[in-house]
Structures are given as C-alpha cells and as structure tokens.
Design an enzyme around this catalytic site. Structure first.
Site, PDB file in Angstrom:
ATOM      1  N   ASP A   1      65.268  48.880  20.280  1.00 53.51           N
ATOM      2  CA  ASP A   1      64.399  49.897  19.707  1.00 53.51           C
ATOM      3  C   ASP A   1      63.512  49.333  18.605  1.00 53.51           C
ATOM      4  OD1 ASP A   1      66.596  49.478  18.060  1.00 53.51           O
ATOM      5  OD2 ASP A   1      67.470  51.437  18.459  1.00 53.51           O
TER       6      ASP A   1
ATOM      7  N   HIS B   1      74.598  58.313  18.405  1.00 54.92           N
ATOM      8  CA  HIS B   1      73.471  57.708  19.135  1.00 54.92           C
ATOM      9  C   HIS B   1      73.789  56.260  19.509  1.00 54.92           C
ATOM     10  CE1 HIS B   1      71.354  56.385  15.120  1.00 54.92           C
ATOM     11  NE2 HIS B   1      71.951  55.345  15.643  1.00 54.92           N
TER      12      HIS B   1
ATOM     13  N   ASN C   1      76.194  59.790  14.337  1.00 55.29           N
ATOM     14  CA  ASN C   1      76.034  61.010  15.158  1.00 55.29           C
ATOM     15  C   ASN C   1      76.179  60.721  16.659  1.00 55.29           C
ATOM     16  OD1 ASN C   1      73.708  59.652  15.820  1.00 55.29           O
ATOM     17  ND2 ASN C   1      72.288  61.261  15.182  1.00 55.29           N
TER      18      ASN C   1
ATOM     19  N   GLU D   1      69.004  60.003  20.298  1.00 50.61           N
ATOM     20  CA  GLU D   1      69.615  60.995  19.417  1.00 50.61           C
ATOM     21  C   GLU D   1      70.205  62.141  20.249  1.00 50.61           C
ATOM     22  OE1 GLU D   1      70.090  59.950  16.567  1.00 50.61           O
ATOM     23  OE2 GLU D   1      68.327  59.787  15.277  1.00 50.61           O
TER      24      GLU D   1
END
Ligand code: F6R
Length: 256
Positions: free
Chosen positions: A67, A138, A136, A143
């Site tokens: 990313d 990811h 979280n 996400e």
C-alpha cells in the site's frame, strides 16, 4: 492456518526469513510482497543480516508493497516507498526499481491502482507475502466494510488507523493522510504463501477474530481463513485472546 507463538522476536523473524531463503534458493526470480510499519522490522533486520553474511541473494527477485498513502509528495519521509527502501530494499541487493509500491501521487489514482494490480499479475503473482495487521483487523489498508474480493484501489482510512499511525507523524493525526492506494483482499489472497506478524496487546482482539471469529468484512483479516497457506507469527501479548492458544502451541511443536 499455522500459528507460532513465541516470546522470542528473533525466533519469529528467523522462521519468516528461513522461508524467504528457501524460496529464493529454489526460485531466485521469486516475487515477494512487503508490508511497512513496525511489525515486520525484525524480519527486515534478519534479511539484511543474512544478505551481509552471503546467505541470501535478492538480485533476481522482485518486490511489491501492499500500500501507499495518497497525497504525500514523492520522496516524503513517510511514503511507504521510502520506508521500504530505507528499512529493507536498500539494505540488500534488490536491483533498483524492482521493489515497487502503488502510486499515491498520480492524477488518475484508479488507473494507477489497476496498473499496479496488472503489474503483480505480469510478474507471475506474489510467491511470499509478508503482512502485519491493524488493531481493527485490516490487512494492507483494507479497512472494515470493504469487499472480501477487492482488487488494488483507493481506500479511505479509518480514524482508528490514522490514530494508530499518527506516531509516524509526530503524534499529529491531522498530518496522517485520509486515503491510500492498497492491494485488495482478493489480491492478497492470490499470494501463494502468507506470513502475518503481530506483536502487542493492541493486536490481540484482531488476532482472536482472525483465527477464531467468523469471516466478515468487519474484521477483514478473517478472509485469511480461506487461504491454504498462512502462518501467523505472534508474540505472547498478540496471542493472549486466543481461546485455544495452548492447542496452537502444541500443534506447532508437533507439526508434521
Ligand atoms: C502496512 C500495512 C498495514 C500494517 C498494519 C500494522 O503496509 O499494510 O496493514 O501492516 O497497519 O502496522 P504496524 O506494523 O505498524 O503495527
């Protein structure tokens, strides 16, 4: 899924780099997928040490990063391309230009993302993918709430992720970009082998969902339950919420 839990960070990193060393010995032109952030740092240190010791050769290999932030100028100290060069690629003998990241600066980000996805495919796909995981759930910057089959694309970062990453921007969340270009979950799932590293209690809930929860877009990493060749490399704190952790330890010690 294989799960290696250890309080010894060197043992975890060595396991990961053993896999890379074996892969490159068998296939020097292998394609390796890289994550940025703190989780893989011990792995990158071990790769550099083995390169210096003459044990591992990256001269024919290629690398693809997961990313990149959108909106940081090229060369900015927090771009993921710069991070991966400083912390990994420039410490070993990748040929310059052979470790790539998605382009977070181009005018047509969607076209850039599609070109990146195509480049991974043209390179033959990723043989060995290194992942971290967000608190979280990811992986890369996929996400919660996204498609479990997504391709490389522009994604909005959650406030949680921006908060977690503010430490790289002097603790100032307003300086953390709001968007990124990320490989999709579908892209990651096409990697032939996946190693995921997690350390610390902040990752424990995400790891518990990944291993023992239901597959769901709420915890994107749970898609890895459908991958045939995933190894989790966890410290004790990251493994602390796994209900069956004693079994996983036993299974690792007694793996065939
Ligand atoms: C980074 C990436 C992210 C990180 C994750 C964990 O390229 O794709 O998924 O792996 O946010 O970050 P650290 O390792 O800094 O806790």
């Amino acid at each position: 899924m294989e799960i290696f839990i250890s309080s010894n960070p060197d043992a975890l990193a060595q396991y990961a780099v053993d896999g890379i060393e074996e892969l490159l010995a068998a296939k020097p032109e292998a394609v390796i997928g890289f994550a940025t952030g703190s989780s893989p740092m011990a792995v990158y240190d071990e790769m550099a040490a083995r390169y210096e010791a003459g044990r591992i050769d990256f001269s024919k290999a290629k690398g693809f990063q997961l990313d990149e932030y959108v909106g940081l100028p090229a060369g900015h100290e927090q771009t993921y391309l710069r991070f991966i060069h400083e912390n990994m690629a420039d410490r070993v003998n990748f040929v310059p230009g052979t470790v790539r990241a998605p382009d977070g600066t181009c005018e047509d980000l969607a076209a850039g993302a599609a070109a990146y996805e195509a480049a991974i495919e043209q390179a033959g796909g990723v043989d060995f993918q290194i992942l971290g995981i967000g608190s979280n759930g990811h992986i890369a910057f996929n996400e919660p709430g996204g498609s479990l089959a997504s391709a490389t694309r522009v994604e909005a970062l959650t406030e949680q992720t921006r908060q977690d990453n503010a430490r790289f921007f002097d603790g100032d969340i307003t300086r953390v970009p709001t968007h990124c270009v990320t490989q999709g979950l579908g892209t990651i799932m096409r990697a032939r082998r996946i190693i995921l590293l997690a350390q610390g209690e902040g990752k424990a809930e995400a790891i518990a969902h990944l291993v023992e929860g239901s597959v769901s877009a709420r915890w994107p990493a749970t898609i890895l339950q459908h991958h045939p060749r995933v190894t989790l490399l966890l410290d004790e704190a990251a493994a602390s919420k796994l209900e069956l952790r004693d079994h996983y330890r036993w299974a690792w010690e007694n793996r065939g």
